[in-house]
Design a protein around this motif. Structure first.
Motif, PDB file in Angstrom:
ATOM      1  N   GLU A  13       3.277   1.925  -2.264  1.00 43.67           N
ATOM      2  CA  GLU A  13       1.850   0.980  -2.038  1.00 43.67           C
ATOM      3  C   GLU A  13       1.459   0.523  -3.541  1.00 43.67           C
ATOM      4  O   GLU A  13       0.953   1.396  -4.283  1.00 43.67           O
ATOM      5  CB  GLU A  13       1.073   1.698  -1.139  1.00 43.67           C
ATOM      6  CG  GLU A  13      -0.241   0.559  -0.654  1.00 43.67           C
ATOM      7  CD  GLU A  13      -0.996   1.286   0.462  1.00 43.67           C
ATOM      8  OE1 GLU A  13      -1.903   0.365   0.945  1.00 43.67           O
ATOM      9  OE2 GLU A  13      -0.796   2.564   0.525  1.00 43.67           O
ATOM     10  N   LEU A  14       1.251  -0.879  -3.366  1.00 44.24           N
ATOM     11  CA  LEU A  14       0.782  -1.560  -4.581  1.00 44.24           C
ATOM     12  C   LEU A  14      -0.554  -2.277  -4.059  1.00 44.24           C
ATOM     13  O   LEU A  14      -0.787  -2.270  -3.017  1.00 44.24           O
ATOM     14  CB  LEU A  14       1.524  -2.617  -5.252  1.00 44.24           C
ATOM     15  CG  LEU A  14       2.894  -1.799  -5.699  1.00 44.24           C
ATOM     16  CD1 LEU A  14       4.032  -2.878  -6.399  1.00 44.24           C
ATOM     17  CD2 LEU A  14       2.724  -0.593  -6.819  1.00 44.24           C
ATOM     18  N   LYS A  15      -1.155  -2.757  -4.996  1.00 41.23           N
ATOM     19  CA  LYS A  15      -2.281  -3.530  -4.856  1.00 41.23           C
ATOM     20  C   LYS A  15      -1.979  -5.096  -4.457  1.00 41.23           C
ATOM     21  O   LYS A  15      -1.171  -5.379  -4.837  1.00 41.23           O
ATOM     22  CB  LYS A  15      -3.196  -3.672  -6.253  1.00 41.23           C
ATOM     23  CG  LYS A  15      -3.831  -2.446  -6.567  1.00 41.23           C
ATOM     24  CD  LYS A  15      -4.742  -2.413  -7.879  1.00 41.23           C
ATOM     25  CE  LYS A  15      -5.026  -1.093  -8.301  1.00 41.23           C
ATOM     26  NZ  LYS A  15      -5.945  -1.331  -9.608  1.00 41.23           N
ATOM     27  N   PRO A  16      -2.692  -5.727  -3.429  1.00 43.05           N
ATOM     28  CA  PRO A  16      -2.556  -6.932  -3.226  1.00 43.05           C
ATOM     29  C   PRO A  16      -2.400  -8.314  -4.493  1.00 43.05           C
ATOM     30  O   PRO A  16      -3.278  -7.867  -5.329  1.00 43.05           O
ATOM     31  CB  PRO A  16      -3.779  -7.545  -2.352  1.00 43.05           C
ATOM     32  CG  PRO A  16      -4.180  -6.014  -1.931  1.00 43.05           C
ATOM     33  CD  PRO A  16      -3.916  -5.053  -2.906  1.00 43.05           C
ATOM     34  N   VAL A  32       4.988 -10.602  -4.453  1.00 39.38           N
ATOM     35  CA  VAL A  32       4.944 -11.629  -3.340  1.00 39.38           C
ATOM     36  C   VAL A  32       4.322 -11.075  -2.007  1.00 39.38           C
ATOM     37  O   VAL A  32       5.007  -9.987  -1.672  1.00 39.38           O
ATOM     38  CB  VAL A  32       6.335 -12.557  -3.210  1.00 39.38           C
ATOM     39  CG1 VAL A  32       6.244 -13.101  -1.857  1.00 39.38           C
ATOM     40  CG2 VAL A  32       6.601 -13.177  -4.323  1.00 39.38           C
ATOM     41  N   ASP A  33       3.574 -11.851  -1.226  1.00 41.03           N
ATOM     42  CA  ASP A  33       3.224 -11.351   0.169  1.00 41.03           C
ATOM     43  C   ASP A  33       4.173 -11.850   1.011  1.00 41.03           C
ATOM     44  O   ASP A  33       4.415 -12.943   1.274  1.00 41.03           O
ATOM     45  CB  ASP A  33       1.916 -11.902   0.336  1.00 41.03           C
ATOM     46  CG  ASP A  33       1.233 -11.373   1.497  1.00 41.03           C
ATOM     47  OD1 ASP A  33       2.074 -11.372   2.707  1.00 41.03           O
ATOM     48  OD2 ASP A  33      -0.089 -11.271   1.684  1.00 41.03           O
ATOM     49  N   ALA A  34       4.876 -10.931   1.495  1.00 44.88           N
ATOM     50  CA  ALA A  34       6.351 -11.463   2.783  1.00 44.88           C
ATOM     51  C   ALA A  34       5.513 -11.979   3.843  1.00 44.88           C
ATOM     52  O   ALA A  34       6.164 -13.060   4.229  1.00 44.88           O
ATOM     53  CB  ALA A  34       6.949 -10.110   3.075  1.00 44.88           C
ATOM     54  N   HIS A  69       2.995  -2.177   1.236  1.00 45.17           N
ATOM     55  CA  HIS A  69       4.242  -1.381   0.799  1.00 45.17           C
ATOM     56  C   HIS A  69       5.190  -2.331   0.234  1.00 45.17           C
ATOM     57  O   HIS A  69       5.375  -3.226   0.661  1.00 45.17           O
ATOM     58  CB  HIS A  69       4.374  -0.497   1.840  1.00 45.17           C
ATOM     59  CG  HIS A  69       3.575   0.640   2.129  1.00 45.17           C
ATOM     60  ND1 HIS A  69       2.317   0.577   2.841  1.00 45.17           N
ATOM     61  CD2 HIS A  69       3.619   2.013   1.822  1.00 45.17           C
ATOM     62  CE1 HIS A  69       1.743   1.562   2.959  1.00 45.17           C
ATOM     63  NE2 HIS A  69       2.425   2.559   2.207  1.00 45.17           N
ATOM     64  N   ILE A  70       5.787  -1.663  -0.687  1.00 46.55           N
ATOM     65  CA  ILE A  70       7.053  -2.641  -1.268  1.00 46.55           C
ATOM     66  C   ILE A  70       8.161  -2.815  -0.044  1.00 46.55           C
ATOM     67  O   ILE A  70       8.441  -1.577   0.525  1.00 46.55           O
ATOM     68  CB  ILE A  70       7.823  -1.824  -2.436  1.00 46.55           C
ATOM     69  CG1 ILE A  70       6.603  -1.955  -3.577  1.00 46.55           C
ATOM     70  CG2 ILE A  70       8.747  -2.505  -2.906  1.00 46.55           C
ATOM     71  CD1 ILE A  70       7.136  -1.376  -4.831  1.00 46.55           C
ATOM     72  N   ASN A  71       8.451  -3.978   0.022  1.00 49.25           N
ATOM     73  CA  ASN A  71       9.979  -4.236   0.643  1.00 49.25           C
ATOM     74  C   ASN A  71      10.946  -4.807  -0.405  1.00 49.25           C
ATOM     75  O   ASN A  71      10.494  -5.345  -1.274  1.00 49.25           O
ATOM     76  CB  ASN A  71       9.774  -5.329   1.801  1.00 49.25           C
ATOM     77  CG  ASN A  71       9.084  -4.896   2.951  1.00 49.25           C
ATOM     78  OD1 ASN A  71       9.793  -5.324   4.113  1.00 49.25           O
ATOM     79  ND2 ASN A  71       8.152  -4.169   3.070  1.00 49.25           N
ATOM     80  N   HIS A  72      11.979  -4.435  -0.144  1.00 44.49           N
ATOM     81  CA  HIS A  72      13.112  -4.999  -1.182  1.00 44.49           C
ATOM     82  C   HIS A  72      13.374  -6.089  -0.863  1.00 44.49           C
ATOM     83  O   HIS A  72      13.558  -7.224  -1.941  1.00 44.49           O
ATOM     84  CB  HIS A  72      14.398  -4.215  -1.125  1.00 44.49           C
ATOM     85  CG  HIS A  72      15.465  -4.646  -1.926  1.00 44.49           C
ATOM     86  ND1 HIS A  72      16.437  -5.423  -1.688  1.00 44.49           N
ATOM     87  CD2 HIS A  72      15.815  -4.275  -3.061  1.00 44.49           C
ATOM     88  CE1 HIS A  72      17.108  -5.768  -2.689  1.00 44.49           C
ATOM     89  NE2 HIS A  72      16.798  -4.931  -3.760  1.00 44.49           N
TER      90      HIS A  72
END
Length: 396
Positions: free
Chosen positions: A212-215, A219-221, A256-259
């Motif tokens: 999990e990263l910061k907003p 890119v916001d999916a 959370h990261i998405n690929h």
């Protein structure tokens, strides 16, 4: 300093620097440059550093003086060492500094992987190069390097580019070659291990989704998919289009990261440890796992449904293998064999995936045979599935 060559054309003055610029000769270099530009109505100033071997702080002050005198100023063709000096001292933040890129040949090289934006070649036993399909991809490469760095420091196994080069006029990234095989190659050799490979793929996917990263760090999916959805207006029935947009908007905020483009061509088994790692990081984004599962559905099922033969052409697997890999991915990721639950998960993922496929077809290849087939297939699915669906999130 070996000498300064000056060229003035259409209001642009280009000064070619050579050798070294340091405290011993910086005053002479400055005087020579001022003499060359005297009396000229200069609109833009370019320092060509292709022959520059070294520049000290005294030389940097000369550059800064001309940067202040000529706001439209840039320095080009800096070799790696010179570029690092400008970068380390902050000059790359205050002015345009362009690096010189060496040329690499891929003639006869083996293709070892392919993603949405590039093809990966083995150019030597210890080196691979990712050639970007977009010829103006320099910003993409820099962005991918930063994304890969963020992923790496957060425990996601990937390699980070150590240099930028050019291949046949296109930009490319150089990586250390780790002895590895993509899943699709393993699957060709050992098709009976498809379930085992799917389980390994899920293990890496869960590791990605655990970070999990910061907003704003990626890119916001969700925002990206809302923009894609806009392209579908006028193609879907109004009530279906409206509900589809509402479903996407209702997906909870998730960082959370998405690929973003996760499939068996960019997942590599390391020979040394058997660990899976990624070689394609330019599509990383933040959001609910449904966005990754949408692209997974597309890779293994969605495109094949609209365009039979796509699995073989792109992934080197059959339609049946694609379906099997997808089904086992859902089972292993969500820890269930409950068919009703898996069907619900697939529907949510497929809605997101078909949205993406249809938006891509409308933007990039509408009017072609494949484009019209994809639009028709996605439209039929969405108009049947969206009215029956209450939510899209998959972060159970």
């Amino acid at each position: 300093m070996d000498g300064i060559e000056g060229k003035f054309e259409d209001g642009v003055f280009t000064a070619t620097l050579s050798g070294r610029v340091d405290s011993a000769n910086s005053a002479a270099v400055e005087a020579a440059l001022k003499e060359l530009v005297a009396g000229k109505e200069i609109k833009a100033m370019v320092f060509d550093a292709k022959n520059l071997e070294y520049i000290s702080s005294a030389g940097l002050r000369v550059v800064l003086g001309f940067r202040k005198a000529y706001p439209d100023f840039k320095l080009v063709n800096a070799n790696t060492e010179v570029y690092e000096i400008f970068d380390m001292t902050g000059f790359t933040q205050m002015m345009t500094v362009e690096k010189a890129y060496k040329t690499v040949s891929i003639e006869g090289c083996e293709i070892i992987g392919e993603g949405k934006n590039g093809i990966v070649y083995r150019v030597s036993p210890d080196t691979i190069v990712k050639v970007y399909k977009n010829p103006d991809a320099l910003d993409e490469i820099k962005n991918e390097r930063e994304l890969a760095r963020k992923a790496f420091v957060n425990g996601i196994p990937t390699s980070i580019s150590y240099d930028i080069v050019q291949v046949d006029g296109k930009f490319a990234s150089m990586f250390e070659m780790l002895e590895a095989d993509a899943i699709y190659k393993r699957l060709k050799k050992e098709p009976e291990k498809i379930d085992e490979f799917a389980k390994a793929s899920v293990g890496l996917l869960k590791k990605i989704h655990s970070v999990e990263l910061k907003p704003g760090e990626m890119v916001d999916a969700k925002a990206d998919y809302l923009k894609r959805a806009e392209r579908l207006q006028g193609y879907l029935a109004p009530e279906v289009y409206q509900k589809l947009c509402e479903l996407v908007k209702a997906i909870p905020e998730n960082y959370h990261i998405n690929h973003g483009d996760y499939h068996i061509k960019n997942q590599m088994f390391l020979h040394s440890t058997g660990e899976l790692m990624l070689i394609d990081m330019d599509t990383l984004c933040l959001g609910d796992p449904v966005f990754d599962f949408g692209s997974l559905y597309n890779a293994y099922v969605g495109r094949e449904k609209a365009l039979p033969g796509n699995n073989q052409a792109f992934l080197g697997i059959t339609a049946e293998q694609g379906r099997r890999f997808w089904d086992k991915t859902l089972e292993y990721y969500f820890g269930t064999t409950d068919q009703a639950k898996l069907k619900d998960i697939e529907t949510r993922a497929a809605i997101v995936g078909e949205l993406r496929l249809m938006a891509k077809a409308i933007k990039s290849y509408k009017g072609t045979e494949d484009g019209e087939k994809q639009i028709a297939s996605s439209k039929a699915f969405l108009e049947a599935a969206v009215p029956q669906t209450s939510e899209l999130k998959l972060a159970f």
